[in-house]
Design an enzyme around this catalytic site. Sequence first.
Site, PDB file in Angstrom:
ATOM      1  NE  ARG A  84      58.394  29.226  45.227  1.00  0.00           N
ATOM      2  CZ  ARG A  84      59.514  28.841  45.826  1.00  0.00           C
ATOM      3  NH1 ARG A  84      59.814  27.563  45.898  1.00  0.00           N
ATOM      4  NH2 ARG A  84      60.333  29.744  46.343  1.00  0.00           N
ATOM      5  CB  SER A 112      63.466  27.854  44.743  1.00  0.00           C
ATOM      6  OG  SER A 112      64.499  27.341  45.549  1.00  0.00           O
ATOM      7  CG  HIS A 113      63.204  23.406  46.046  1.00  0.00           C
ATOM      8  ND1 HIS A 113      63.148  24.554  46.811  1.00  0.00           N
ATOM      9  CD2 HIS A 113      62.185  22.621  46.466  1.00  0.00           C
ATOM     10  CE1 HIS A 113      62.142  24.441  47.669  1.00  0.00           C
ATOM     11  NE2 HIS A 113      61.542  23.287  47.479  1.00  0.00           N
ATOM     12  CE  LYS A 171      63.128  32.357  46.012  1.00  0.00           C
ATOM     13  NZ  LYS A 171      64.404  31.702  46.421  1.00  0.00           N
ATOM     14  CG  ASP A 212      68.491  26.298  45.825  1.00  0.00           C
ATOM     15  OD1 ASP A 212      69.443  26.991  45.420  1.00  0.00           O
ATOM     16  OD2 ASP A 212      67.528  26.779  46.450  1.00  0.00           O
ATOM     17  CG  ASP A 220      66.674  30.095  43.792  1.00  0.00           C
ATOM     18  OD1 ASP A 220      66.984  29.042  44.377  1.00  0.00           O
ATOM     19  OD2 ASP A 220      66.082  31.035  44.366  1.00  0.00           O
ATOM     20  CG  ASP A 277      68.173  30.828  47.249  1.00  0.00           C
ATOM     21  OD1 ASP A 277      68.154  29.596  47.012  1.00  0.00           O
ATOM     22  OD2 ASP A 277      67.164  31.449  47.638  1.00  0.00           O
ATOM     23  NE  ARG A 278      67.288  25.704  49.333  1.00  0.00           N
ATOM     24  CZ  ARG A 278      66.757  24.475  49.377  1.00  0.00           C
ATOM     25  NH1 ARG A 278      66.888  23.737  50.462  1.00  0.00           N
ATOM     26  NH2 ARG A 278      66.112  23.997  48.336  1.00  0.00           N
ATOM     27  CG  HIS A 298      68.027  29.791  52.691  1.00  0.00           C
ATOM     28  ND1 HIS A 298      68.022  30.397  51.471  1.00  0.00           N
ATOM     29  CD2 HIS A 298      67.005  28.893  52.671  1.00  0.00           C
ATOM     30  CE1 HIS A 298      67.046  29.904  50.723  1.00  0.00           C
ATOM     31  NE2 HIS A 298      66.421  28.990  51.428  1.00  0.00           N
TER      32      HIS A 298
END
Length: 456
Positions: A20, A104-105, A114, A244, A246, A248-249, A331
């Site tokens: 990242r 992500s965020h 990832k 978020d 992407d 995933d949360r 998560h």
Amino acid sequence: MVPAASRPDLDQVFKAYDVRGTVPDQIDAELARATAGAFVDVTGADRVVVGHDMRPSSPELAAAFAAGASAAGADVVMIGLAATDQLYFASGHLDVPGAMFTASHNPARYNGIKLCHAGARPVGRDTGLSEIRDRVAAGTTYTAPRAGEVSHRDVLADYVDHLLSLAPVTGRRLRVAVDAGNGMAGHTAPAVFERLTDIELVPMYFELDGTFPNHEANPIEPANLVDLQRRVLEERADVGLAFDGDADRCFLVDEQGALVSPSALTALIASRELAREPGATVIHNLITSRAVPELVTELGGTPVRTRVGHSFIKATMAETGAVFGGEHSGHFYFRDFWRADSGMLAALHALAALAESDGPLSGLLAEHQRYALSGEINSTVDDPGRVLEQVRATYAGRDGVTLDELDGLTVSHDDWWFNVRPSNTEPLLRLNAEGRDPATMERVRDAALDLIRSHA
């Protein structure tokens, strides 16, 4: 291939769990291509799956990665726009390693990768990411005698089918407000909710926009949930869901506009999984509320405590055969989803539980919110190790107090606990505290913060 000497410090880009950084100074198409060749070499993959989010730089980076993997001899399946858990689904469903382009965020100027092994098994610092970084740093070029083929496949419908098979939503009609934050839930939520005929969807910020024009796509920060809280009250919604960037949360807002602790959602999902598989093991990380292991034990399950971080959760799930794992960061991990985390699957469990009940979400969760939690509080310190030693020295030997160092330092008492742990990437200490009531939590939180910041 860009010479290793001219590259930015790869240790700043290859982090504990992913790659990242900022685009294009830290991450560019050439780095994506180089990472792909190293990834194929380290994993031995002959086929990989690649997805990307809605950030302006993501399509170019994903295409460069596909070119690098193909040059290294692997066939590439491009699934296009995807949530991270959709990429995990593809990796598990196809049983191939995967790469997801997302930050992500993080703000728009960031991007990242990832990576996962076949079956959505994590690639982290200790499970292949360090080797990939070293190969990229060496400037090794990977060119196979036969280039792999690049194909395109839409897995969205299969992803939705799988999620709904794991958490079908039936019962009373619900009105649900969903804040996608202009992130990838704007792609997946319509596909999921069009299948839920008893759900009235109130969409918010579903337009895919990697510049995040409305608010940061980081629902762990309360300021980013204000719009959803207001909308839940205006629409008289039964629940609000926030994802978020992407997706995933997932975080919840109840019918009163109150924020729901991720620990409470962990406990709710754990109770559902234990009803389906009595006596199963449930994973919780060490900053999750004490209510989670208490409830798991009361329901006949086995709670197992782990360090913070998806690689630790997933590894412990594999070791123990755990049916579910939850983190206070939002998560949620499911054995039947290849032990990967899925914000959408967590949301469906919450909706299923609510639809099967007669009362509001606040009542459904009351039993799961037994204590007062501080949330995570960061403090910038010059020497995290020295400050941790000072905290340890201050609390060691106190009556009724125990210390453990599973992850940072956890100081525990019958009436309270707090954990202080260093960031993997910044000069920060992260504090989480819990008490039997708000006053106790605030007293313990403030004492720990004073100690941390007076020695910063």
